[in-house]
Scaffold this motif. Structure first.
Motif: not given
Length: 288
Positions: A133-138
Motif C-alpha cells: 500500500n501507499s504507506e507500506g514498507p516498500v
C-alpha cells in the motif's frame, strides 16, 4: 481348479475392494458427482430468478464467444502465464541448488520452501496489502530513495506478485524431485567429452528434467488461472479473472448453467495440460 481356489479369488477381490473402496468412494462423492452436476447444468437454461430450469439449450456455450468474456479469459491466461514463467525462472535455479546441497541441508531447504503453507492463505495475502500500500514498507523505502511513492497495490503487478508468492513452492518441489533423480554420471560424461557447464545444462540436465518442469507449470498455471481471492484483494476488483467470473455467476448472478460452462472450460484446460505433461514424460523416459 480345486474347491479352495474360487474362495481364494473371492477373498482377494474382497481384500482389494476393502482397500480401494474408501478411495473410490471419496472420489465418487467429492469428484465424480460434482463433475456430473456441472456437466449436466451446462445444457440447461437459467431460471428467471436464478438456479436451473431443465430446458435443453446450447446458448451457454455460445456465450463464451462474447468479447466481454473472451477479454476476461485472455487476461486471465496472460496473468497466469506470466506467473508461471516467473515461477519457472525463479524455481528452477532454486530447485537445482537444493538438489546439490549436502543431504542434511536439503531437508532444511525444503522445509523453508513449504514453510509459507503453514500460515493461513488469507493472512499471507493480507500481508501483501500491508507491504504494497501507499504507506507500506516498500513505498516508504522508495520515498527515502526519492523514487516514490509508486502505485503498487491494485495493479496487475500486485496480482502477479501475490500469485507467484502463493504458488512458487508448487513449482520448486516437482523441479527438485526431477533434478534430484538425475544420474550425476551423465553430467560428468558430458564434462569429460568437453562440454561446458552451460552446454551440459541445455543438452543433458534440462531435457531430462522436462517432466518436472511441465508438472510445475501445471501446478502453478491452473490454480493461478482459477484463483479469485488474490485478484479481489490485491487487484481491488479492477481485474476480473476467470475465477472471479465463475464465483460471480454462481453466487451473484445465480446463473449456474453459464458458471458451469466456465468451470468446465477451466477443467478442459487442466486435462489438456495433464495430457501434455504425460506425453512429455513418456518422451523424456524414452530419451533417457
Amino acid at each position: 481348479m480345486t474347491a479352495r481356489q474360487p474362495a481364494r479369488v473371492l477373498g482377494k477381490a474382497a481384500g482389494r475392494l476393502a482397500t480401494m473402496g474408501p478411495g473410490f468412494g471419496y472420489l465418487t462423492v467429492f469428484l465424480l458427482v460434482p463433475l456430473a452436476l456441472v456437466l449436466s447444468y451446462t445444457v440447461f437454461r437459467r431460471g428467471r430468478f436464478g438456479g436451473v430450469v431443465y430446458e435443453p439449450t446450447g446458448e451457454n456455450f455460445t456465450r463464451l464467444a462474447d468479447p466481454l468474456y473472451l477479454d476476461v479469459v485472455i487476461g486471465s491466461v496472460k496473468l497466469a502465464a506470466i506467473t508461471t514463467l516467473l515461477a519457472l525462472l525463479l524455481g528452477y535455479p532454486t530447485a537445482y541448488m537444493i538438489a546439490r546441497l549436502p543431504a542434511r541441508w536439503k531437508v532444511v531447504a525444503l522445509v523453508a520452501v513449504v514453510l509459507p503453507f503453514w500460515t493461513n492463505f488469507l493472512i499471507r495475502t493480507y500481508a501483501w496489502i500491508v507491504l504494497l500500500n501507499s504507506e507500506g514498507p516498500v513505498n516508504s523505502g522508495l520515498k527515502a530513495l526519492g523514487l516514490g511513492p509508486v502505485e503498487l497495490l491494485y495493479t496487475d503487478g500486485a496480482i502477479v506478485a501475490g500469485l507467484l508468492y502463493a504458488y512458487l513452492p508448487l513449482m520448486i518441489l516437482p523441479l527438485y524431485s526431477a533434478v534430484e533423480r538425475l544420474d550425476p554420471q551423465l553430467r560428468e560424461a558430458s564434462a569429460n567429452l568437453g562440454a561446458r557447464p552451460a552446454r551440459t545444462f541445455w543438452s543433458v540436465t534440462l531435457p531430462l528434467s522436462l517432466p518436472g518442469v511441465l508438472t510445475g507449470c501445471v501446478f502453478v498455471f491452473v490454480p493461478s488461472l482459477g484463483n479469485f481471492v488474490i485478484p479481489e484483494l490485491l487487484g481491488g476488483g479492477r481485474r476480473i479473472m476467470v475465477g472471479n467470473l465463475i464465483r460471480d455467476q454462481f453466487l451473484k448472478a445465480r446463473d449456474w448453467p453459464f458458471g458451469s460452462v466456465l468451470a468446465l472450460a477451466v477443467i478442459a484446460v487442466l486435462v489438456l495440460l495433464l495430457f501434455a505433461q504425460a506425453w512429455a514424460a513418456r518422451r523424456a523416459g524414452r530419451g533417457a
